[in-house]
Motif scaffolding. Sequence first.
Motif, PDB file in Angstrom:
ATOM      1  N   UNK A 265       6.436 -69.612  31.010  1.00  0.00           N
ATOM      2  CA  UNK A 265       5.600 -70.712  31.464  1.00  0.00           C
ATOM      3  C   UNK A 265       6.382 -72.025  31.388  1.00  0.00           C
ATOM      4  N   UNK A 266       5.689 -73.118  31.614  1.00  0.00           N
ATOM      5  CA  UNK A 266       6.312 -74.428  31.607  1.00  0.00           C
ATOM      6  C   UNK A 266       6.806 -74.821  30.221  1.00  0.00           C
ATOM      7  N   UNK A 267       7.824 -75.643  30.184  1.00  0.00           N
ATOM      8  CA  UNK A 267       8.351 -76.192  28.937  1.00  0.00           C
ATOM      9  C   UNK A 267       7.516 -77.408  28.548  1.00  0.00           C
ATOM     10  N   UNK A 268       7.227 -77.538  27.242  1.00  0.00           N
ATOM     11  CA  UNK A 268       6.502 -78.703  26.744  1.00  0.00           C
ATOM     12  C   UNK A 268       7.380 -79.445  25.740  1.00  0.00           C
ATOM     13  N   UNK A 269       7.243 -80.762  25.694  1.00  0.00           N
ATOM     14  CA  UNK A 269       8.002 -81.618  24.780  1.00  0.00           C
ATOM     15  C   UNK A 269       7.070 -82.129  23.690  1.00  0.00           C
ATOM     16  N   UNK A 270       7.540 -82.141  22.423  1.00  0.00           N
ATOM     17  CA  UNK A 270       6.728 -82.606  21.298  1.00  0.00           C
ATOM     18  C   UNK A 270       7.604 -83.263  20.251  1.00  0.00           C
ATOM     19  N   UNK A 271       6.957 -84.011  19.344  1.00  0.00           N
ATOM     20  CA  UNK A 271       7.601 -84.592  18.183  1.00  0.00           C
ATOM     21  C   UNK A 271       6.914 -84.051  16.953  1.00  0.00           C
ATOM     22  N   UNK A 272       7.633 -83.979  15.849  1.00  0.00           N
ATOM     23  CA  UNK A 272       7.036 -83.496  14.620  1.00  0.00           C
ATOM     24  C   UNK A 272       7.956 -83.703  13.441  1.00  0.00           C
ATOM     25  N   UNK A 273       7.592 -83.078  12.308  1.00  0.00           N
ATOM     26  CA  UNK A 273       8.385 -83.152  11.090  1.00  0.00           C
ATOM     27  C   UNK A 273       8.829 -81.737  10.735  1.00  0.00           C
TER      28      UNK A 273
ATOM     29  N   UNK B  43      13.990 -67.135   7.113  1.00  0.00           N
ATOM     30  CA  UNK B  43      14.623 -66.579   8.314  1.00  0.00           C
ATOM     31  C   UNK B  43      15.151 -67.701   9.194  1.00  0.00           C
ATOM     32  N   UNK B  44      16.257 -67.484   9.848  1.00  0.00           N
ATOM     33  CA  UNK B  44      16.791 -68.454  10.795  1.00  0.00           C
ATOM     34  C   UNK B  44      16.199 -68.249  12.193  1.00  0.00           C
ATOM     35  N   UNK B  45      15.280 -67.296  12.347  1.00  0.00           N
ATOM     36  CA  UNK B  45      14.682 -66.993  13.652  1.00  0.00           C
ATOM     37  C   UNK B  45      13.320 -67.627  13.849  1.00  0.00           C
ATOM     38  N   UNK B  46      12.794 -68.282  12.812  1.00  0.00           N
ATOM     39  CA  UNK B  46      11.484 -68.921  12.915  1.00  0.00           C
ATOM     40  C   UNK B  46      11.480 -70.156  12.026  1.00  0.00           C
ATOM     41  N   UNK B  47      10.697 -71.161  12.404  1.00  0.00           N
ATOM     42  CA  UNK B  47      10.618 -72.371  11.605  1.00  0.00           C
ATOM     43  C   UNK B  47       9.218 -72.946  11.629  1.00  0.00           C
TER      44      UNK B  47
ATOM     45  N   UNK C  26       0.822 -83.600  13.933  1.00  0.00           N
ATOM     46  CA  UNK C  26      -0.489 -84.212  13.700  1.00  0.00           C
ATOM     47  C   UNK C  26      -1.106 -83.753  12.381  1.00  0.00           C
ATOM     48  N   UNK C  27      -0.289 -83.668  11.335  1.00  0.00           N
ATOM     49  CA  UNK C  27      -0.775 -83.320  10.012  1.00  0.00           C
ATOM     50  C   UNK C  27      -0.997 -81.837   9.764  1.00  0.00           C
ATOM     51  N   UNK C  28      -0.710 -80.990  10.741  1.00  0.00           N
ATOM     52  CA  UNK C  28      -0.908 -79.544  10.591  1.00  0.00           C
ATOM     53  C   UNK C  28       0.421 -78.815  10.764  1.00  0.00           C
ATOM     54  N   UNK C  29       0.668 -77.831   9.908  1.00  0.00           N
ATOM     55  CA  UNK C  29       1.880 -77.024  10.015  1.00  0.00           C
ATOM     56  C   UNK C  29       1.705 -75.943  11.072  1.00  0.00           C
ATOM     57  N   UNK C  30       2.738 -75.769  11.877  1.00  0.00           N
ATOM     58  CA  UNK C  30       2.719 -74.727  12.899  1.00  0.00           C
ATOM     59  C   UNK C  30       4.044 -73.979  12.861  1.00  0.00           C
ATOM     60  N   UNK C  31       3.966 -72.660  12.937  1.00  0.00           N
ATOM     61  CA  UNK C  31       5.154 -71.805  12.896  1.00  0.00           C
ATOM     62  C   UNK C  31       5.580 -71.471  14.327  1.00  0.00           C
ATOM     63  N   UNK C  32       6.875 -71.566  14.590  1.00  0.00           N
ATOM     64  CA  UNK C  32       7.443 -71.242  15.892  1.00  0.00           C
ATOM     65  C   UNK C  32       8.585 -70.255  15.722  1.00  0.00           C
ATOM     66  N   UNK C  33       8.719 -69.362  16.676  1.00  0.00           N
ATOM     67  CA  UNK C  33       9.894 -68.504  16.752  1.00  0.00           C
ATOM     68  C   UNK C  33      10.923 -69.225  17.607  1.00  0.00           C
ATOM     69  N   UNK C  34      12.181 -68.867  17.435  1.00  0.00           N
ATOM     70  CA  UNK C  34      13.240 -69.452  18.249  1.00  0.00           C
ATOM     71  C   UNK C  34      13.489 -68.581  19.469  1.00  0.00           C
TER      72      UNK C  34
END
Length: 111
Positions: A42-50, A58-62, A67-75
């Motif tokens: 799908x489309x690429x989205x741009x975001x800012x965060x901490x 793991x180096x494959x997910x971070x 907006x004050x909530x933690x979210x896990x992403x895979x690379x």
Amino acid sequence: MKKWLKLGSVSILVFGLAACIERPENEMVQETERVDPASGIDLTTQSDGIFKGFANGSQNALTIEIDGKDKRYELAEDANGDFKVLQKGDVISFSTKKVGGKEQIETIMKK
């Protein structure tokens, strides 16, 4: 005869210019937003965060705080950016894409 020659020259000029005119801007945007359903991307989205750290060591997910909530992403397989210099608490800018229904980090940069 000269009238027809002038008229023919003007016609060629007009048609030549018409062929060189760019497409309307909204037409070009539609092309960049087109998604190939067969690819599953799908489309690429741009975001800012901490940056909060790599998930489960793991180096494959971070984990990123947005907006004050933690979210896990895979690379994504082709992910690139400042991974080696990131430290917990760094303000970052990143892009994600959806692959097979999962949101994955595509690029990440320390601000």
